[in-house]
Design a protein around this motif. Structure first.
Motif, PDB file in Angstrom:
ATOM      1  N   ILE A 297      49.012  41.668  35.019  1.00 40.93           N
ATOM      2  CA  ILE A 297      48.810  41.270  36.423  1.00 40.93           C
ATOM      3  C   ILE A 297      50.158  41.146  37.128  1.00 40.93           C
ATOM      4  O   ILE A 297      50.319  41.603  38.262  1.00 40.93           O
ATOM      5  CB  ILE A 297      48.007  39.954  36.506  1.00 40.93           C
ATOM      6  CG1 ILE A 297      46.568  40.203  36.049  1.00 40.93           C
ATOM      7  CG2 ILE A 297      48.026  39.392  37.922  1.00 40.93           C
ATOM      8  CD1 ILE A 297      45.714  38.963  35.999  1.00 40.93           C
TER       9      ILE A 297
ATOM     10  N   MET B  27      43.150  46.074  38.496  1.00 40.11           N
ATOM     11  CA  MET B  27      43.002  44.654  38.773  1.00 40.11           C
ATOM     12  C   MET B  27      41.611  44.147  38.378  1.00 40.11           C
ATOM     13  O   MET B  27      41.460  43.009  37.957  1.00 40.11           O
ATOM     14  CB  MET B  27      43.264  44.428  40.259  1.00 40.11           C
ATOM     15  CG  MET B  27      43.916  43.117  40.604  1.00 40.11           C
ATOM     16  SD  MET B  27      45.115  42.488  39.437  1.00 40.11           S
ATOM     17  CE  MET B  27      46.541  42.398  40.457  1.00 40.11           C
TER      18      MET B  27
ATOM     19  N   LEU C 150      40.748  38.207  32.149  1.00 39.91           N
ATOM     20  CA  LEU C 150      41.314  36.874  32.374  1.00 39.91           C
ATOM     21  C   LEU C 150      40.225  35.821  32.254  1.00 39.91           C
ATOM     22  O   LEU C 150      40.360  34.834  31.526  1.00 39.91           O
ATOM     23  CB  LEU C 150      41.951  36.840  33.764  1.00 39.91           C
ATOM     24  CG  LEU C 150      42.783  35.628  34.143  1.00 39.91           C
ATOM     25  CD1 LEU C 150      44.070  35.607  33.357  1.00 39.91           C
ATOM     26  CD2 LEU C 150      43.081  35.635  35.628  1.00 39.91           C
TER      27      LEU C 150
ATOM     28  N   ALA D 158      46.543  36.983  42.615  1.00 44.23           N
ATOM     29  CA  ALA D 158      46.132  37.376  41.262  1.00 44.23           C
ATOM     30  C   ALA D 158      46.958  36.629  40.223  1.00 44.23           C
ATOM     31  O   ALA D 158      46.430  36.166  39.209  1.00 44.23           O
ATOM     32  CB  ALA D 158      46.294  38.881  41.083  1.00 44.23           C
ATOM     33  N   ASN D 159      48.255  36.482  40.491  1.00 39.31           N
ATOM     34  CA  ASN D 159      49.109  35.746  39.552  1.00 39.31           C
ATOM     35  C   ASN D 159      48.750  34.269  39.518  1.00 39.31           C
ATOM     36  O   ASN D 159      48.798  33.636  38.459  1.00 39.31           O
ATOM     37  CB  ASN D 159      50.580  35.931  39.924  1.00 39.31           C
ATOM     38  CG  ASN D 159      51.113  37.269  39.462  1.00 39.31           C
ATOM     39  OD1 ASN D 159      51.209  37.510  38.265  1.00 39.31           O
ATOM     40  ND2 ASN D 159      51.422  38.146  40.389  1.00 39.31           N
TER      41      ASN D 159
ATOM     42  N   ALA E 229      45.758  33.095  39.980  1.00 38.67           N
ATOM     43  CA  ALA E 229      44.527  33.023  39.191  1.00 38.67           C
ATOM     44  C   ALA E 229      44.841  33.057  37.705  1.00 38.67           C
ATOM     45  O   ALA E 229      44.218  32.328  36.912  1.00 38.67           O
ATOM     46  CB  ALA E 229      43.604  34.173  39.568  1.00 38.67           C
ATOM     47  N   ALA E 230      45.833  33.890  37.321  1.00 40.55           N
ATOM     48  CA  ALA E 230      46.221  33.965  35.913  1.00 40.55           C
ATOM     49  C   ALA E 230      46.803  32.632  35.444  1.00 40.55           C
ATOM     50  O   ALA E 230      46.497  32.165  34.347  1.00 40.55           O
ATOM     51  CB  ALA E 230      47.230  35.091  35.706  1.00 40.55           C
TER      52      ALA E 230
END
Lengths: 112, 149
Positions: free
Chosen positions: A27, A74, A81, B129-130, B132-133
């Motif tokens: 990501i 993604m 994830l 997105a990061n 969320a990670a």
């Protein structure tokens, strides 16, 4: 004491953390030109001897390569994830019940 | 080999996307700037990302000492270079402008606001997105800690 099932769960959790780290890495590199998605072969790593060897990192197959040579999807990464986090939660609950069993054995012993 | 490394990797992604967003907003703010310290109109800037294996120096030293280097090094991301757009500036006829040349043309930055807005959205989504990670990994760590209770 905590052997058998517990060591399998431990191995499972270890593999999940390795995979989750690779997902985080993918990501983070979603916009890096030329970066290729990295993953581990989960089934194979889990079935191979519950061992000390670090799992082999491979390039995830079958992903579409974009114009800048990057192939991070993604959708795939967000699915993994969430999936890894949930699997990990299941594993920790299983591990908790293993520990609980051991603890109750200890406490019953001290009660008498 | 701990989940904390994944937090460093996501943090490197957030930092890289933030840098990119900063450059893009700088471009939008300077879309009409005709004077810069280097002379001439403002030139569009963009970030070039590159894979960075040294995002978690503590972890890499620790793993080298304990021989526990699993996964062949985690790939974070970093800003390798900031490129400056060298295209010819856009010439607009404005004879009254103080920066107009002898023919009455003013050199304006060649910036397309649509291009920068789209890139900015990309940077914002990449940042999300990061985040969320980070949230997912944080939950995993929290669940491991809860095993002690």
């Amino acid at each position: 004491m905590l052997d058998g099932l517990a060591s399998h769960i431990e191995h499972y959790m270890d593999l999940l953390s390795v995979r989750q780290k690779l997902v985080a890495s993918n990501i983070a590199n979603a916009d890096t030109p030329g970066y290729k998605t990295r993953d581990i072969d989960f089934q194979q790593e889990f079935q191979s001897a519950i061992g000390n060897e670090p799992p082999a990192v491979i390039e995830a197959p079958g992903l579409k390569i974009k114009n800048d040579g990057n192939n991070v999807s993604m959708d795939r990464e967000s699915r993994l994830l969430a999936e890894n986090a949930l699997r990990f939660q299941v594993a920790t609950e299983l591990m908790r019940s293993e520990i609980q069993t051991l603890r109750s054995a200890i406490q019953e012993g001290s009660g008498s | 080999m701990s989940l904390f490394d994944a937090l460093s990797v996501s943090a490197s992604g957030m930092s890289a996307q933030r840098t990119r967003a900063e450059l893009l907003t700088e471009n939008l703010a300077n879309a009409e700037t005709t004077r810069t310290p280097e002379g001439g109109p403002y030139r569009r800037k963009d970030a070039v990302f590159a894979t960075d294996y040294g995002v978690s120096p503590f972890a890499s030293v620790f793993e080298a000492q304990t021989g526990d280097g699993a996964g062949g090094g985690l790939a974070g991301v970093g800003v390798a270079d900031i490129t400056v757009d060298n295209r010819e500036p856009e010439r607009r006829y404005q004879p009254g402008h103080p920066d107009a040349d002898a023919e009455g043309y003013v050199a304006f930055p060649r910036i397309n606001p649509a291009e920068d807005m789209v890139d900015l959205m990309g940077a914002a989504r990449g940042y999300e997105a990061n985040v969320a990670a980070v949230a997912a990994v944080k939950d995993m760590i929290q669940h491991s800690i809860d095993l002690f209770h």
